[in-house]
Design an enzyme around this catalytic site. Structure first.
Site, PDB file in Angstrom:
ATOM      1  N   HIS A 236       0.873  -1.182   0.000  1.00  0.00           N
ATOM      2  CA  HIS A 236       0.000   0.000   0.000  1.00  0.00           C
ATOM      3  C   HIS A 236       0.913   1.236   0.000  1.00  0.00           C
ATOM      4  O   HIS A 236       2.012   1.197   0.567  1.00  0.00           O
ATOM      5  CB  HIS A 236      -0.831  -0.045   1.279  1.00  0.00           C
TER       6      HIS A 236
ATOM      7  N   ASP B 176       3.694  -3.884   8.035  1.00  0.00           N
ATOM      8  CA  ASP B 176       2.448  -3.122   7.950  1.00  0.00           C
ATOM      9  C   ASP B 176       1.307  -4.116   8.155  1.00  0.00           C
ATOM     10  O   ASP B 176       0.967  -4.881   7.261  1.00  0.00           O
ATOM     11  CB  ASP B 176       2.367  -2.454   6.565  1.00  0.00           C
TER      12      ASP B 176
ATOM     13  N   GLN C   1      -4.018  -4.703   7.499  1.00  0.00           N
ATOM     14  CA  GLN C   1      -5.074  -5.617   7.042  1.00  0.00           C
ATOM     15  C   GLN C   1      -4.994  -6.983   7.722  1.00  0.00           C
ATOM     16  O   GLN C   1      -5.779  -7.880   7.395  1.00  0.00           O
ATOM     17  CB  GLN C   1      -4.985  -5.813   5.521  1.00  0.00           C
TER      18      GLN C   1
ATOM     19  N   LYS D 196      -9.584   0.186  11.302  1.00  0.00           N
ATOM     20  CA  LYS D 196      -9.797  -1.027  10.491  1.00  0.00           C
ATOM     21  C   LYS D 196     -10.063  -2.242  11.365  1.00  0.00           C
ATOM     22  O   LYS D 196     -10.304  -3.330  10.865  1.00  0.00           O
ATOM     23  CB  LYS D 196      -8.576  -1.285   9.613  1.00  0.00           C
TER      24      LYS D 196
ATOM     25  N   CYS E 233      -5.031   2.411  -3.473  1.00  0.00           N
ATOM     26  CA  CYS E 233      -3.764   3.035  -3.015  1.00  0.00           C
ATOM     27  C   CYS E 233      -2.573   2.114  -3.247  1.00  0.00           C
ATOM     28  O   CYS E 233      -1.621   2.099  -2.444  1.00  0.00           O
ATOM     29  CB  CYS E 233      -3.815   3.421  -1.529  1.00  0.00           C
TER      30      CYS E 233
HETATM   31  N1  PMP Z   1      -1.457  -0.287   4.852  1.00  0.00           N
HETATM   32  C1  PMP Z   1      -2.443  -1.032   4.381  1.00  0.00           C
HETATM   33  C2  PMP Z   1      -2.149  -2.432   3.943  1.00  0.00           C
HETATM   34  C3  PMP Z   1      -3.736  -0.512   4.285  1.00  0.00           C
HETATM   35  O1  PMP Z   1      -4.721  -1.247   3.803  1.00  0.00           O
HETATM   36  C4  PMP Z   1      -3.969   0.819   4.714  1.00  0.00           C
HETATM   37  C5  PMP Z   1      -5.340   1.448   4.624  1.00  0.00           C
HETATM   38  N2  PMP Z   1      -5.996   1.250   3.428  1.00  0.00           N
HETATM   39  C6  PMP Z   1      -2.908   1.545   5.223  1.00  0.00           C
HETATM   40  C7  PMP Z   1      -1.658   0.968   5.286  1.00  0.00           C
HETATM   41  C8  PMP Z   1      -3.084   2.953   5.709  1.00  0.00           C
HETATM   42  O2  PMP Z   1      -3.867   2.973   6.859  1.00  0.00           O
HETATM   43  P1  PMP Z   1      -4.367   4.371   7.458  1.00  0.00           P
HETATM   44  O3  PMP Z   1      -5.038   5.088   6.331  1.00  0.00           O
HETATM   45  O4  PMP Z   1      -5.306   3.972   8.527  1.00  0.00           O
HETATM   46  O5  PMP Z   1      -3.165   5.083   7.955  1.00  0.00           O
END
Ligand code: PMP
Length: 425
Positions: free
Chosen positions: A130, A207, A210, A233, A373
């Site tokens: 991401h 990270d 998910q 999340k 993203c």
């Molecule tokens: N990493 C991953 C794998 C994500 O899915 C997301 C959110 N879509 C993020 C990072 C970013 O998370 P946040 O917008 O809550 O900072």
């Protein structure tokens, strides 16, 4: 990730009743909400914990010498302990509250990254990151003259331990990998990555945005040196997240943002001495109610049973794969089934993902479509975008059936006709 427990105790049927969003007359009452990878709905218990904090304990933490301020500080520190216990960290001092995953990866790039990485070095990421776990490292490399190197995903969207190990050479100073892909739900073999990285003295940042929503994560069993996730999340509030750091490494990091709460005293004629421990990276007033809400959400999931949470997501992924298999033109991207994590991404041949999304919306199904993203990953997969179904604890097979029925009648519309190759988001 630990393997799927197929025989897990099922979630109670009444889970949906725990979420005011789905109550009769509420916005979710008639909605199949399948955008949980973007953000989850909130259980009453977490909403009540935040309301209770603001009603009965609101005062700034760590600074007031009166009982209410001390009670507020206690709640914040109890939330830290709940996070520690949930993710298996050794000490509460290893838990830093941030604004979310993005804030945590940026913090690490600016501290760990700046300390370890210089011109000619490499930072290793995987092909399915991401942007929040890609751009901070790319910017670091661009700033320092280092090289961003990528362990590529195969055609199924998997990064094998061999691909990761092959990308590790003597120039790699740091590796940052997703635990679970937000696009395909693919689970990276983080334990193997950690072993390979550590064999070369390379710290591993994970990270987990998910991963944490879909089952128990144990940071020590994984071998993660740093592990980041977002509250919103995992059925907690927006604006709060977690950075776990193994003590030996975390304690060496300089402050990121500086300000109130990070020092005991300042003399203008001396270098500043920052406090040790998590407060060093929590400058200013933290999101105390957010931390309290996040802890309540984690306790809620713990009470549902982490195995049950994992089993539920896995069952819905399998149900979706079965239901969609018979549909013309619908293709599942990658392999969400062999290690399910609550996400199924599809494409409908000949129909723009936004047309599919709009049709599902009109059919009472909320999904995310586009590049999620992660356009670098979508490019590698050769796709304009996908339509992503992402499941939460309150979803049922009725939601899957609604998707199947809607996809059976989807047709090309405006996006396909007028902007066939256009993507944004
Ligand atoms: N990493 C991953 C794998 C994500 O899915 C997301 C959110 N879509 C993020 C990072 C970013 O998370 P946040 O917008 O809550 O900072």
């Amino acid at each position: 990730m630990t393997s799927v427990t197929t025989a897990a105790r099922p979630l109670p049927a009444a889970v949906r009743d725990d979420f005011p969003f789905f109550a009769p007359g509420a916005p979710g009452a008639a909605l199949s909400y399948l955008d949980n990878a973007a953000t989850t709905q909130k259980p009453r218990r977490m909403l009540e914990a935040m309301a209770d904090y603001y009603t009965n304990a609101n005062s700034n933490i760590g600074r007031g010498y009166y009982r209410l301020a001390m009670a507020s500080t206690d709640r914040f520190e109890q939330a830290r302990e709940t996070v520690r216990r949930t993710i298996g960290a050794a000490e509460p001092e290893e838990i830093v509250f941030t604004a979310g995953t993005t804030a945590a990866t940026n913090l690490l790039a600016a501290t760990l990254g700046e300390r370890r990485v210089g011109a000619g070095d490499k930072v290793l990421v995987t092909g399915l990151e991401h942007n929040s776990n890609l751009l901070p490292w790319k910017e670091l490399c661009d700033r320092t003259g280092a090289e961003l190197t990528v362990a590529a995903a195969d055609e199924q969207g998997r990064v094998t331990p061999a691909a990761f190990a092959a990308s590790l050479d003597d120039r790699v100073r740091l590796a940052a990998v997703a635990h679970v892909s937000n696009v395909l739900g693919t689970v990276n073999p983080v334990r193997e990555f950690a072993a390979a990285a550590h064999a070369r003295g390379v710290p591993l940042v994970v990270d987990g945005a998910q991963a944490v929503p879909h089952g128990r994560v144990d940071v020590r069993a994984l071998g993660a040196d740093f592990y980041c996730f977002s509250g919103h999340k995992v059925y907690g509030p927006m604006g709060v997240g977690v950075l776990y750091g193994r003590r030996e490494l975390l304690s060496q990091l300089p402050p990121y943002q500086v300000g109130g709460g990070t020092v005991k005293g300042v003399r203008l004629d001396e270098p500043v001495r920052y406090v040790p421990g998590p407060a060093r990276w929590e400058a200013g007033t933290p999101h105390v109610a957010g931390a309290v809400g996040l802890a309540a959400a984690l306790d809620y999931l713990g009470d549902l049973g982490w195995d049950a949470v994992r089993g539920h997501g896995a069952a819905l992924v399998r149900a979706a794969a079965d239901a969609l298999a018979g549909l013309d033109r619908v293709r599942i991207v990658g392999d969400p089934v062999s290690e399910p994590s609550g996400i199924v991404s599809i494409v409908v041949d000949g129909i723009h993902p936004y047309d599919v999304g709009a049709h599902l919306d009109a059919s009472g199904v909320a999904v995310r479509c586009g590049v999620h993203c992660a356009s670098v990953f979508l490019d590698a997969l050769g796709l304009l975008g996908t339509v992503r179904l992402s499941f939460g604890v309150y979803n049922t097979e009725a939601d899957v059936e609604r998707v199947r029925a809607a996809l059976a009648t989807v047709k090309p519309a405006t996006w396909t006709a007028e902007h066939p190759g256009t993507r944004f988001l």
